[in-house]
Enzyme design. Structure first.
Site, PDB file in Angstrom:
ATOM      1  CB  CYS A 135      -0.946   0.011   1.192  1.00 49.55           C
ATOM      2  SG  CYS A 135      -2.143  -1.331   1.181  1.00 49.55           S
ATOM      3  CG  HIS A 390      -6.126   2.002  -0.510  1.00 47.43           C
ATOM      4  ND1 HIS A 390      -4.939   2.564  -0.957  1.00 47.43           N
ATOM      5  CD2 HIS A 390      -5.765   0.959   0.295  1.00 47.43           C
ATOM      6  CE1 HIS A 390      -3.920   1.896  -0.448  1.00 47.43           C
ATOM      7  NE2 HIS A 390      -4.394   0.917   0.309  1.00 47.43           N
ATOM      8  CB  CYS A 422      -1.155   0.233   7.724  1.00 49.45           C
ATOM      9  SG  CYS A 422      -2.770   0.103   6.927  1.00 49.45           S
ATOM     10  N   GLY A 424       0.412  -4.055   4.008  1.00 51.13           N
ATOM     11  CA  GLY A 424       0.130  -5.471   4.144  1.00 51.13           C
ATOM     12  C   GLY A 424       1.367  -6.285   4.454  1.00 51.13           C
TER      13      GLY A 424
END
Length: 459
Positions: A135, A390, A422, A424
């Site tokens: 991300c 996103h 954040c 993954g």
């Protein structure tokens, strides 16, 4: 003796300010904010890495939004071209293009991005590569370019991000190594992201009401920003096509507005949604980020190069940090990455005027804001991923244009800003930016009282 004096003269010549900053002999002094300022640095020299242009596409709902029939490279090409159009930069001067992207097969996406560069008008002499840190890939691309410029590999580069979640969906391909069963942390890397959201909510006591309220605020702020025209400066209209699924006919459209924002979202509406990942959970489709398509791009260069070209400086890249956290609660990443990036910039938390924190899930967003004791009026002031969407690889680059444009609007009340998300598998990333028009070449310098030569013999 004469040879020694000549060597000293040569050395002194090299120690003088570079040509773009040449004036009286300079020495460093505390910044213009005053002697009490916590952020003290040397005068701003030409090797600062600055942002001179940043833009993005609208963000659209995957599989049913404005970009559902658009090729991924046709999302990236318009934002790359817009950087050239905005600055009138000769594309052959770009040292590298780095594109953050996550879901597509690596080799294929790298080729698609290279094709996009050609569509945008870049010559074949300009190289391109992709980067994948989940991300944070778009922000990582910007950080990689900033680092390369600082290292002297080249003076001008582009950090970008691209994701078409219509074309490429989240999923695991191929068998999982059975060895993973012997390593609990490795097992947690395979958890669905929604489960990690539930883990954060359970461990840190984030309620369903807190999550739904964060979602309502995201939509409210994004709707208000859109109505006020705040996104117009950063969004590049994309001419594309929409295919009618029933007839197969298509029509040409221009997409210039984020299509995931729901202005009528309310607590009562969200309360009706069922948990999406766990029977008794609190994460729903309404308080998680939207699955989206989009792209963004950022043009960076050395300050002295930007000054020589007469380009406006939107922001200065000050620091970047990537950190690791437990994979099972990957959403807490920003709570660890933001302090690290702020420290690296030589700042204190209270000196940050605005934050763009990716709303992967409301649970982790609420937790990070509470943990860092952030003022809600400084965080995602124009909404976040719950409302906007996103597109994984593009989010970091999108946030740069959103942040810098908002900092420009706020002026002297907002000198520093932070972007964070954040990641993954258990990580977090954050970067600190300074508003571009805060300093000029002499703000942090004064005329020296003496020449300060290394030896009186050199006079």
């Amino acid at each position: 003796m004469e040879k020694a004096i000549e060597r000293q003269r040569v050395l002194l010549h090299h120690l003088q300010p570079s040509p773009p900053l040449r004036s009286p002999i300079l020495s460093t002094e505390v910044c213009a904010a005053g002697d009490s300022a916590k952020y003290q640095r040397s005068s701003c020299f030409g090797d600062d890495v600055v942002i001179v242009a940043a833009c993005r596409t609208a963000i659209c709902k995957s599989k049913r939004g404005g970009f559902k029939d658009t090729h991924p490279e046709d999302l990236l090409a318009p934002v790359l071209k817009a950087l050239l159009d905005k600055t009138q930069l000769n594309p052959s001067e770009v040292g590298d293009i780095v594109v953050g992207t996550v879901l597509a097969p690596g080799s294929q996406r790298a080729i698609e991005c290279r094709m996009a560069a050609f569509y945008a008008g870049f010559p074949d002499t300009v190289p391109l590569r992709t980067v994948n840190r989940q991300c944070s890939s778009g922000l990582q691309a910007v950080a990689d370019v900033a680092a390369a410029i600082k290292a002297g590999f080249y003076d001008i580069g582009i950090g970008a991000g691209l994701e078409s979640m219509t074309v490429n969906s989240v999923g695991w391909k191929g068998p999982v190594n059975p060895k993973v069963e012997m390593f609990p942390q490795a097992q947690d890397c395979l958890l669905p992201m929604g489960i990690t959201s539930e883990n954060v909510a359970d461990r840190y006591g984030i309620t369903r009401q807190e999550q739904d309220f964060a979602a309502v605020e995201s939509h409210r702020r994004a709707a208000a920003a859109t109505a006020a025209g705040k996104f117009k400066e950063e969004i590049i209209p994309v001419v594309t096509k929409i295919v009618d699924q029933k007839t197969g006919e298509y029509k040409q459209v221009t997409i210039s507005v984020d299509d995931g924002i729901r202005p009528d979202t309310s607590m009562s509406v969200l309360a009706k949604l069922k948990p999406a990942f766990k029977k008794d959970g609190s994460t729903t489709a309404g308080n998680a980020s939207q699955v989206s398509d989009g792209a963004g791009a950022v043009l960076l260069m050395r300050r002295d190069v930007a000054m020589q070209k007469g380009l406006p400086i939107l922001g200065v890249f000050r620091s970047f940090a990537a950190v690791g956290v437990e994979p099972g609660v990957m959403g807490i990443g920003p709570a660890v990455a933001i302090p690290a990036a702020v420290r690296a910039a030589g700042l204190q938390p209270d000196e940050i005027g605005i934050f763009e924190i990716n709303e992967a899930f409301a649970s982790q967003f609420v937790y990070c804001c509470k943990k860092l004791e952030l003022d809600p009026e400084k965080v995602n002031v124009n909404g976040g991923a719950i409302a906007l969407g996103h597109p994984l690889g593009a989010t970091g680059a999108r946030c740069v244009s959103t942040l810098l444009n908002e900092m420009k609007r706020r002026g002297k009340d907002c000198r520093f800003g932070v972007i964070s998300m954040c990641i993954g598998s258990g990580m977090g990333a954050a970067a600190v930016f300074e508003r571009g028009n805060v300093v000029d070449q002499l703000t942090n310098a004064r005329q020296a009282e003496s020449n300060g030569f290394l030896s009186r013999d050199a006079i």
